[in-house]
Design a protein around this motif. Structure first.
Motif, PDB file in Angstrom:
ATOM      1  N   LYS A 158       0.854  -1.174   0.000  1.00 40.01           N
ATOM      2  CA  LYS A 158       0.000   0.000   0.000  1.00 40.01           C
ATOM      3  C   LYS A 158       0.901   1.238   0.000  1.00 40.01           C
ATOM      4  N   PHE A 164      -4.313  -3.412  -3.541  1.00 41.47           N
ATOM      5  CA  PHE A 164      -5.713  -3.610  -3.186  1.00 41.47           C
ATOM      6  C   PHE A 164      -6.386  -4.614  -4.128  1.00 41.47           C
ATOM      7  N   VAL A 165      -5.980  -4.596  -5.373  1.00 47.26           N
ATOM      8  CA  VAL A 165      -6.488  -5.591  -6.322  1.00 47.26           C
ATOM      9  C   VAL A 165      -6.074  -6.988  -5.859  1.00 47.26           C
ATOM     10  N   ALA A 168      -7.945  -8.137  -2.605  1.00 42.02           N
ATOM     11  CA  ALA A 168      -9.308  -8.588  -2.889  1.00 42.02           C
ATOM     12  C   ALA A 168      -9.291  -9.962  -3.543  1.00 42.02           C
ATOM     13  N   VAL A 175     -13.259  -6.011  -5.742  1.00 41.38           N
ATOM     14  CA  VAL A 175     -12.841  -4.850  -4.947  1.00 41.38           C
ATOM     15  C   VAL A 175     -14.036  -4.042  -4.456  1.00 41.38           C
ATOM     16  N   GLU A 176     -15.112  -3.994  -5.241  1.00 43.32           N
ATOM     17  CA  GLU A 176     -16.255  -3.164  -4.853  1.00 43.32           C
ATOM     18  C   GLU A 176     -17.056  -3.762  -3.695  1.00 43.32           C
ATOM     19  N   CYS A 178     -15.447  -4.886  -0.979  1.00 41.25           N
ATOM     20  CA  CYS A 178     -14.535  -4.791   0.156  1.00 41.25           C
ATOM     21  C   CYS A 178     -14.490  -3.354   0.664  1.00 41.25           C
ATOM     22  N   PHE A 180     -12.377  -0.809   2.821  1.00 41.42           N
ATOM     23  CA  PHE A 180     -11.022  -0.682   3.326  1.00 41.42           C
ATOM     24  C   PHE A 180     -10.944   0.456   4.334  1.00 41.42           C
ATOM     25  N   ALA A 191      -6.767   2.721  -2.584  1.00 38.95           N
ATOM     26  CA  ALA A 191      -7.938   1.839  -2.650  1.00 38.95           C
ATOM     27  C   ALA A 191      -9.019   2.435  -3.541  1.00 38.95           C
ATOM     28  N   VAL A 194      -8.966   1.944  -7.400  1.00 39.81           N
ATOM     29  CA  VAL A 194      -9.420   0.705  -8.044  1.00 39.81           C
ATOM     30  C   VAL A 194     -10.891   0.433  -7.756  1.00 39.81           C
ATOM     31  N   MET A 196     -12.475   0.547  -4.695  1.00 38.29           N
ATOM     32  CA  MET A 196     -12.765  -0.071  -3.402  1.00 38.29           C
ATOM     33  C   MET A 196     -13.342   0.972  -2.451  1.00 38.29           C
ATOM     34  N   THR A 198     -14.086   3.009   0.934  1.00 33.57           N
ATOM     35  CA  THR A 198     -13.111   3.323   1.970  1.00 33.57           C
ATOM     36  C   THR A 198     -13.743   4.011   3.170  1.00 33.57           C
TER      37      THR A 198
END
Length: 242
Positions: A158, A164-165, A168, A175-176, A178, A180, A191, A194, A196, A198
């Motif tokens: 990170k 992050f890809v 997941a 990713v969508e 998850c 973070f 994050a 991509v 994700m 947050t």
């Protein structure tokens, strides 16, 4: 990457509760959160700025620390930042982490509720650098987690979006799905890059940050051990970092 007792009773129970919820049906028009990825240092355990009180020790986000601002912007890695602190202060930063680290009390009380709603994943860059390979054994609370992931073992750390890809993919979720949680804005931006969802965790207000996270998952008013119910929440209800 490691799993915490994947065949243990507690893990099997959480998985069965979630499967039962999914079997009742999920609205295909809504993408829903299935996993929460929590950073460790700063979120689950306090930063050293919070736990160490000694003359000359940096204040990080609690003072005018320009080098730490560079960490927040993603211009300097945390590892390099603490290496600088070690040289400048002459202290063993790794020893400080091992001596002064504890799980946030409010977070510890909330983790069982989080684990009952979604898959719970600890997502660190390199925890083993500071605590050794057996670091999960230091804190019984990690038994509540479904998986423990170190980005440095999967590829880039990170805030690289690829981290992050890969995280997941490692837990088998898009990713969508998850959410973070991190205390570094650069990681949050990685994050978001991509897709994700947050939640920024402000170490200057850990209680407020935790309340916001629980609110994201409709857990603010639930008891610590909620009964069976839908274990996911719509992504479109989750705000990105302000």
């Amino acid at each position: 990457m490691s799993s915490v007792d994947p065949h243990g009773w507690a893990t099997r129970r959480r998985q069965s509760v979630r499967r039962a919820a999914l079997a009742r049906g999920v609205d295909a028009r809504e993408v829903r959160i299935a996993a929460v990825l929590l950073d460790i240092g700063g979120v689950i355990i306090p930063q050293l700025f919070e736990s160490v009180r000694r003359p000359g020790f940096p204040l990080g986000p609690f003072g005018g620390d320009e080098r730490y601002r560079a960490v927040q912007r993603g211009e300097l890695s945390e590892r390099d930042y603490w290496a600088e602190v070690s040289v400048a202060s002459g202290v063993d930063v790794g020893a400080l982490w091992r001596e002064h680290t504890y799980v946030r009390e409010d977070m510890q009380r909330a983790l069982s509720a989080l684990a009952s709603r979604v898959r719970l994943v600890a997502f660190t860059n390199d925890m083993s650098l500071w605590f050794g390979e057996r670091w999960p054994a230091r804190y019984p609370v990690f038994a509540l987690f479904d998986q423990l992931i170190e980005a440095s073992r999967l590829g880039p750390p990170k805030p690289d979006p690829e981290a992050f890809v890969r995280a997941a993919a490692a837990i088998g979720e898009p990713v969508e799905r998850c959410l973070f949680v991190d205390d570094l804005r650069a990681n949050i931006e990685g994050a978001r890059a991509v897709g994700m969802p947050t939640r920024y965790f402000d170490v200057r207000d850990p209680a407020g940050s935790l309340r916001a996270l629980l609110g994201d998952l409709d857990l603010a008013d639930l008891p610590p051990e909620p009964g069976p119910r839908d274990r996911t929440v719509p992504v479109n209800r989750l705000p990105h970092v302000r």
